[in-house]
Design a protein around this motif. Structure first.
Motif, PDB file in Angstrom:
ATOM      1  N   LYS A 201       0.830  -1.208   0.000  1.00  0.00           N
ATOM      2  CA  LYS A 201       0.000   0.000   0.000  1.00  0.00           C
ATOM      3  C   LYS A 201       0.861   1.253   0.000  1.00  0.00           C
ATOM      4  O   LYS A 201       0.463   2.301  -0.527  1.00  0.00           O
ATOM      5  N   TYR A 202       2.061   1.135   0.584  1.00  0.00           N
ATOM      6  CA  TYR A 202       2.956   2.284   0.690  1.00  0.00           C
ATOM      7  C   TYR A 202       4.053   2.273  -0.368  1.00  0.00           C
ATOM      8  O   TYR A 202       4.270   3.276  -1.054  1.00  0.00           O
ATOM      9  N   ARG A 205       3.681   3.429  -4.093  1.00  0.00           N
ATOM     10  CA  ARG A 205       3.409   4.824  -4.426  1.00  0.00           C
ATOM     11  C   ARG A 205       4.641   5.387  -5.145  1.00  0.00           C
ATOM     12  O   ARG A 205       5.712   5.509  -4.539  1.00  0.00           O
ATOM     13  N   ASP A 208       6.310   8.734  -3.536  1.00  0.00           N
ATOM     14  CA  ASP A 208       6.338   8.841  -2.079  1.00  0.00           C
ATOM     15  C   ASP A 208       7.513   8.048  -1.536  1.00  0.00           C
ATOM     16  O   ASP A 208       8.096   7.194  -2.214  1.00  0.00           O
TER      17      ASP A 208
END
Length: 261
Positions: A201-202, A205, A208
């Protein structure tokens, strides 16, 4: 704020321990609020090194994009150790390991996900600190071959989550129920990636990284810290991106409660 005032403030915070009010000079160090950095050497990670953690990614070390992703999400600091110390940080979290099959098997490196470019030999030594009239306390987590010169493990409380609300909740419980009263302990404001597939989920990105996520959460966590410190004692407070958002000054200012109330 004038430039002169900014310079004076910078000078004070870089030498904050000696600038504390006289009433605090006899307070035990484990009763002072001390700013620290989490994974202090992670600004120097070598994207060309093999992956040392997490275990499930080690076999993908030969793939550049995987190493690049690990680099983005393992870099918790952007300032050098010297800059961190000049900013007022007084606790460094250093992870040390050997490289397998290294030409020099005694050579040690710092790491966090990847090895650092800098090896441990290039850092300051106790002798060099003592020769300059400086003092260092070394705490070592592992009990094997423990030497009397080294302090034992310092308890590190952290949220083990990427959700700042959960970090606050878990740290609140630790500070109210678990913190030692006469020993050093660390309150870790750092965020932690999940150890399962939720990490995607992270890390997927594209624009990010961990540092940016931390910077978005740090103001909220610092506000919580100021409120929590009115109810429970804090000692070492560690964070990622320690030269941002008045992190050091926020922690140092907690010490003034010993004087004002």
């Amino acid at each position: 704020m004038s430039l002169e005032t900014e310079e004076e403030a910078s000078t004070w915070i870089s030498d904050w321990m000696s600038q504390l009010p006289p009433e605090l000079h006899t307070v035990p160090l484990f009763h002072l609020a001390i700013p620290g950095s989490h994974d202090s050497m992670s600004y120097d990670l070598d994207i060309n090194s093999s992956i040392i953690e997490p275990d499930r990614l080690k076999r993908f070390s030969g793939i550049y994009c995987v190493r690049k992703t690990v680099h983005k999400w393992a870099t918790t600091q952007e300032a050098t150790v010297k800059t961190q110390l000049d900013a007022g940080v007084r606790y460094l979290d250093l992870r040390i390991a050997r490289k397998p099959n290294d030409a020099d098997p005694t050579r040690l490196y710092f790491y966090h996900g990847l090895y650092t470019c800098t090896d441990v030999e290039g850092g300051p030594t106790l002798k060099s600190c003592w020769d300059q009239g400086r003092n260092v306390i070394v705490s070592y987590d592992y009990q094997a071959n423990q030497h009397p010169e080294l302090w034992g493990k310092i308890k590190y409380f952290y949220g083990d989550t990427m959700d700042p609300n959960e970090v606050e909740s878990k740290l609140c419980h630790a500070l109210e129920k678990e913190r030692p009263s006469h020993r050093f302990f660390v309150c870790g404001l750092n965020l932690t990636l999940p150890s399962d597939t939720r990490t995607l989920k992270y890390v997927l990105r594209p624009c990010d990284n961990l540092g940016r996520v931390e910077l978005r959460s740090l103001p909220k966590l610092l506000l919580w810290l100021k409120q929590q410190s009115r109810k429970t004692a804090v000692n070492i407070v560690a964070s990622d991106m320690v030269t941002h958002d008045d992190f050091v000054s926020t922690v140092v200012d907690i010490n003034l409660k010993h004087v004002t109330g």
